[in-house]
Scaffold this motif. Structure first.
Motif, mmCIF file in Angstrom:
data_model
loop_
_atom_site.group_PDB
_atom_site.id
_atom_site.type_symbol
_atom_site.label_atom_id
_atom_site.label_comp_id
_atom_site.label_asym_id
_atom_site.label_seq_id
_atom_site.Cartn_x
_atom_site.Cartn_y
_atom_site.Cartn_z
ATOM 1 N N ALA A 44 0.824 -1.211 0.000
ATOM 2 C CA ALA A 44 0.000 0.000 0.000
ATOM 3 C C ALA A 44 0.853 1.253 0.000
ATOM 4 C CB ALA A 44 -0.931 -0.007 1.213
ATOM 5 N N ALA A 45 2.011 1.185 0.637
ATOM 6 C CA ALA A 45 2.919 2.335 0.670
ATOM 7 C C ALA A 45 4.290 1.863 1.128
ATOM 8 C CB ALA A 45 2.398 3.425 1.603
ATOM 9 N N GLU A 46 5.327 2.578 0.697
ATOM 10 C CA GLU A 46 6.689 2.258 1.117
ATOM 11 C C GLU A 46 7.489 3.548 1.244
ATOM 12 O OE1 GLU A 46 10.791 0.244 -0.552
ATOM 13 O OE2 GLU A 46 8.889 -0.448 -1.405
ATOM 14 N N GLY A 47 8.354 3.600 2.228
ATOM 15 C CA GLY A 47 9.212 4.762 2.406
ATOM 16 C C GLY A 47 9.844 4.746 3.776
ATOM 17 N N THR A 48 10.525 5.827 4.099
ATOM 18 C CA THR A 48 11.029 5.971 5.464
ATOM 19 C C THR A 48 9.842 6.235 6.382
ATOM 20 O OG1 THR A 48 11.309 8.363 5.293
ATOM 21 C CG2 THR A 48 13.150 6.990 4.552
ATOM 22 N N ALA A 49 10.069 6.120 7.683
ATOM 23 C CA ALA A 49 8.985 6.386 8.630
ATOM 24 C C ALA A 49 8.456 7.805 8.454
ATOM 25 C CB ALA A 49 9.481 6.169 10.059
ATOM 26 N N ASP A 50 9.350 8.770 8.268
ATOM 27 C CA ASP A 50 8.912 10.158 8.102
ATOM 28 C C ASP A 50 8.114 10.340 6.827
ATOM 29 O OD1 ASP A 50 10.026 10.976 10.480
ATOM 30 O OD2 ASP A 50 11.888 11.697 9.575
ATOM 31 N N GLU A 51 8.548 9.691 5.753
ATOM 32 C CA GLU A 51 7.810 9.800 4.488
ATOM 33 C C GLU A 51 6.403 9.230 4.617
ATOM 34 O OE1 GLU A 51 11.641 9.553 1.420
ATOM 35 O OE2 GLU A 51 10.492 7.744 1.927
ATOM 36 N N LEU A 52 6.278 8.101 5.292
ATOM 37 C CA LEU A 52 4.962 7.492 5.452
ATOM 38 C C LEU A 52 4.045 8.364 6.296
ATOM 39 C CD1 LEU A 52 5.843 3.709 5.969
ATOM 40 C CD2 LEU A 52 5.026 4.842 3.897
ATOM 41 N N LYS A 53 4.601 8.977 7.312
ATOM 42 C CA LYS A 53 3.777 9.821 8.186
ATOM 43 C C LYS A 53 3.206 11.028 7.447
ATOM 44 C CE LYS A 53 6.473 8.482 12.247
ATOM 45 N NZ LYS A 53 7.490 8.919 13.218
ATOM 46 N N ARG A 54 3.900 11.456 6.402
ATOM 47 C CA ARG A 54 3.461 12.650 5.683
ATOM 48 C C ARG A 54 2.319 12.362 4.710
ATOM 49 N NH1 ARG A 54 9.606 14.480 4.531
ATOM 50 N NH2 ARG A 54 10.078 15.323 6.593
ATOM 51 N N ILE A 55 2.041 11.100 4.417
ATOM 52 C CA ILE A 55 0.975 10.824 3.450
ATOM 53 C C ILE A 55 -0.396 10.808 4.099
ATOM 54 C CG2 ILE A 55 2.538 9.493 1.988
ATOM 55 C CD1 ILE A 55 1.306 6.953 2.996
ATOM 56 N N VAL A 56 -0.431 10.858 5.426
ATOM 57 C CA VAL A 56 -1.710 10.854 6.135
ATOM 58 C C VAL A 56 -2.036 12.283 6.566
ATOM 59 C CG1 VAL A 56 -2.937 9.995 8.171
ATOM 60 C CG2 VAL A 56 -1.371 8.500 6.926
ATOM 61 N N PRO A 57 -3.245 12.770 6.263
ATOM 62 C CA PRO A 57 -3.598 14.130 6.670
ATOM 63 C C PRO A 57 -3.661 14.274 8.182
ATOM 64 C CG PRO A 57 -5.514 12.973 5.787
ATOM 65 C CD PRO A 57 -4.329 12.089 5.541
ATOM 66 N N GLY A 58 -3.533 15.506 8.649
ATOM 67 C CA GLY A 58 -3.623 15.769 10.087
ATOM 68 C C GLY A 58 -2.406 16.455 10.653
ATOM 69 N N GLY A 59 -1.327 16.537 9.865
ATOM 70 C CA GLY A 59 -0.145 17.234 10.333
ATOM 71 C C GLY A 59 -0.387 18.732 10.413
ATOM 72 N N HIS A 60 0.251 19.385 11.363
ATOM 73 C CA HIS A 60 0.068 20.825 11.502
ATOM 74 C C HIS A 60 1.201 21.452 12.306
ATOM 75 C CE1 HIS A 60 -1.839 19.195 15.179
ATOM 76 N NE2 HIS A 60 -1.428 20.311 15.748
ATOM 77 N N VAL A 61 1.337 22.747 12.137
ATOM 78 C CA VAL A 61 2.244 23.545 12.954
ATOM 79 C C VAL A 61 1.392 24.345 13.935
ATOM 80 C CG1 VAL A 61 3.914 25.448 12.967
ATOM 81 C CG2 VAL A 61 3.979 23.730 11.138
ATOM 82 N N ARG A 62 1.787 24.322 15.187
ATOM 83 C CA ARG A 62 1.045 25.054 16.218
ATOM 84 C C ARG A 62 1.903 26.201 16.724
ATOM 85 N NH1 ARG A 62 0.695 24.906 21.824
ATOM 86 N NH2 ARG A 62 -1.360 25.313 22.725
ATOM 87 N N LEU A 63 1.336 27.405 16.673
ATOM 88 C CA LEU A 63 2.021 28.602 17.154
ATOM 89 C C LEU A 63 1.288 29.141 18.373
ATOM 90 C CD1 LEU A 63 2.443 30.445 13.717
ATOM 91 C CD2 LEU A 63 4.115 28.967 14.848
ATOM 92 N N ARG A 64 2.029 29.414 19.428
ATOM 93 C CA ARG A 64 1.414 29.988 20.633
ATOM 94 C C ARG A 64 2.049 31.348 20.931
ATOM 95 N NH1 ARG A 64 2.285 30.625 25.912
ATOM 96 N NH2 ARG A 64 4.344 29.606 25.797
#
Length: 326
Positions: free
Chosen positions: A225-245
Motif C-alpha cells: 500500500a505504501a513504502e518509504g522511510t517512517a517520516d515519508e509514510l507519516k506525511r501521506i496521512v492528513p492531520g499534520g500541523h504547525v502550532r504557534l502559541r
C-alpha cells in the motif's frame, strides 16, 4: 531502481530484490505481484495486519516455500536457480522459537554448529563468542526450558548467527516479550546492522518499525500500500500541523492576519496551520511571520504517527488516503 545513500554517495547494492512476487493458496491470493528492494546493511520492515502476507514473504525469500511467480535475488543469487547459495547467505528467526528446551543453551548452539558443518574447535569458539555477545554465558549450561522469553529469543538469534549469515530474516522477533526484553532485542538488531548484516523485519509493533527500520513497506490486500522511510509514510496521512502559541494578543492578531488558513483559538492565543511537517512547509510559515515582524513564543510541529498511517492504509477503501495508494 538504485537507492542513493543518505550522504548522496553511490547507491547501496541490493541484498534482496523481488519483482512481481506472487503467491496464492487455492482461491486466496496472498501476494499479488509485489516488488521489494532491500539495500545491503539496512533494516527493512514489513508491516501489515494478520494474514497480510508478511510471513509468506519471509518463507519465500528463505526458500521454505516456492513463489507462484516473480523474480527474486537474495545476496546476488537467483532464488529459483541457485537456492543453495541463498540458504548459505541467510539466517532465519521465525515467530516461534527454534530453541530446544530439553538441552542447554550451549548444546543448542553446538547443534547449530554441527548443522553448519563447522569443525569441532571452530564450533566451540563461535558458540562461546556468541553466548558471550548475547549475555548468555552464565546460563549456557542450564536447560533452555529454564530461560525467560527474552533469553530464548536472544538464544534463537544467536543460533541464527552461527553460520555467519549476511542477511537475516526476523519474523516478528519480539512478539510476547516484555518492554525491557523488546528494547534489548532492538539493541541487538542495531548492532547486527552496524556489523554489516542486512535485516528484513516483520512486525506488528509500529513503534518497533519506527525505531529500527531504514525503510518500511505496508502490506495490504496482496500488495504494498505504501513504502518509504517512517517520516515519508507519516506525511501521506492528513492531520499534520504547525502550532504557534503567543503570549501577547497584539502579536497573535498580526500572526493570524499573516498566515491565512490557520485555525484560531482566541482564548489560548494559538494558531494551528495545516502542514506536512517538511522543512519547506515550516520555512514558509516562518517567512510569513518574519514578513509580519512577529515571533511566536512557542512553535511545535505535529505529524501523524505510524499508527495513523497503518490504520489509514489498512482500513476500508473509503477511509484510505487516495494519494497514498498510487
Amino acid at each position: 531502481m538504485p537507492t542513493s545513500t543518505p550522504d548522496g554517495g553511490r547507491p547501496s547494492p541490493a541484498a534482496v530484490s523481488a519483482l512481481g512476487l506472487r503467491k496464492s493458496y487455492g482461491d486466496r491470493t496472498v501476494l499479488d505481484g509485489i516488488d521489494l528492494r532491500i539495500p545491503a546493511g539496512s533494516v527493512f520492515a514489513l508491516l501489515g495486519p494478520n494474514g497480510a502476507g508478511k510471513t509468506t514473504v519471509v518463507k519465500i525469500l528463505s526458500t521454505l516455500i516456492a513463489a507462484d511467480g516473480g523474480q527474486v535475488q537474495v545476496a546476488g543469487h537467483d532464488l529459483a536457480t541457485d537456492p543453495q547459495s541463498v540458504r548459505a547467505a541467510i539466517g532465519v528467526t521465525g515467530q516461534f522459537s527454534a530453541v530446544d528446551g530439553l538441552i542447554t543453551g550451549e548444546e543448542n548452539m553446538l547443534l547449530m554448529a554441527d548443522l553448519h558443518h563447522l569443525p569441532r574447535r571452530e564450533g566451540r569458539r563461535v558458540t562461546a563468542e556468541l553466548l558471550e555477545r548475547f549475555d548468555l554465558a552464565e546460563a549456557a549450561k542450564k536447560p533452555a526450558s529454564t530461560y525467560s522469553g527474552g533469553m530464548k529469543r536472544r538464544l534463537d538469534i544467536a543460533m541464527t548467527l552461527v553460520g555467519g549469515p549476511r542477511i537475516i530474516f526476523l519474523d516478528e522477533p519480539t512478539t510476547g516479550l516484555d518492554p525491557r526484553s523488546r528494547h534489548t532485542m532492538w539493541q541487538i538488531i542495531r548492532e547486527l546492522v552496524t556489523g554489516g548484516v542486512t535485516v528484513l523485519l516483520t512486525t506488528q509493533y509500529l513503534e518497533e518499525a519506527d525505531e529500527l527500520a531504514d525503510r518500511i513497506a505496508v502490506l495490504h490486500d496482496g500488495g504494498i500500500a505504501a513504502e518509504g522511510t517512517a517520516d515519508e509514510l507519516k506525511r501521506i496521512v492528513p492531520g499534520g500541523h504547525v502550532r504557534l502559541r503567543f503570549t501577547a494578543p497584539a502579536a497573535y492578531r498580526r500572526a493570524a492576519s499573516a498566515v491565512p488558513g490557520a485555525s484560531r483559538d482566541d482564548d489560548a492565543l494559538t494558531l494551528r496551520i495545516p502542514s506536512d511537517g517538511s522543512q519547506r512547509a515550516l520555512r514558509a510559515v516562518l517567512d510569513r511571520l518574519d514578513s509580519a515582524g512577529v515571533e511566536a513564543d512557542e512553535l511545535t510541529v505535529h505529524t501523524p504517527d505510524l499508527d495513523d498511517v497503518f490504520f489509514a492504509l489498512t482500513g476500508d477503501d473509503t477511509d484510505r488516503p487516495k494519494e497514498a495508494l498510487r
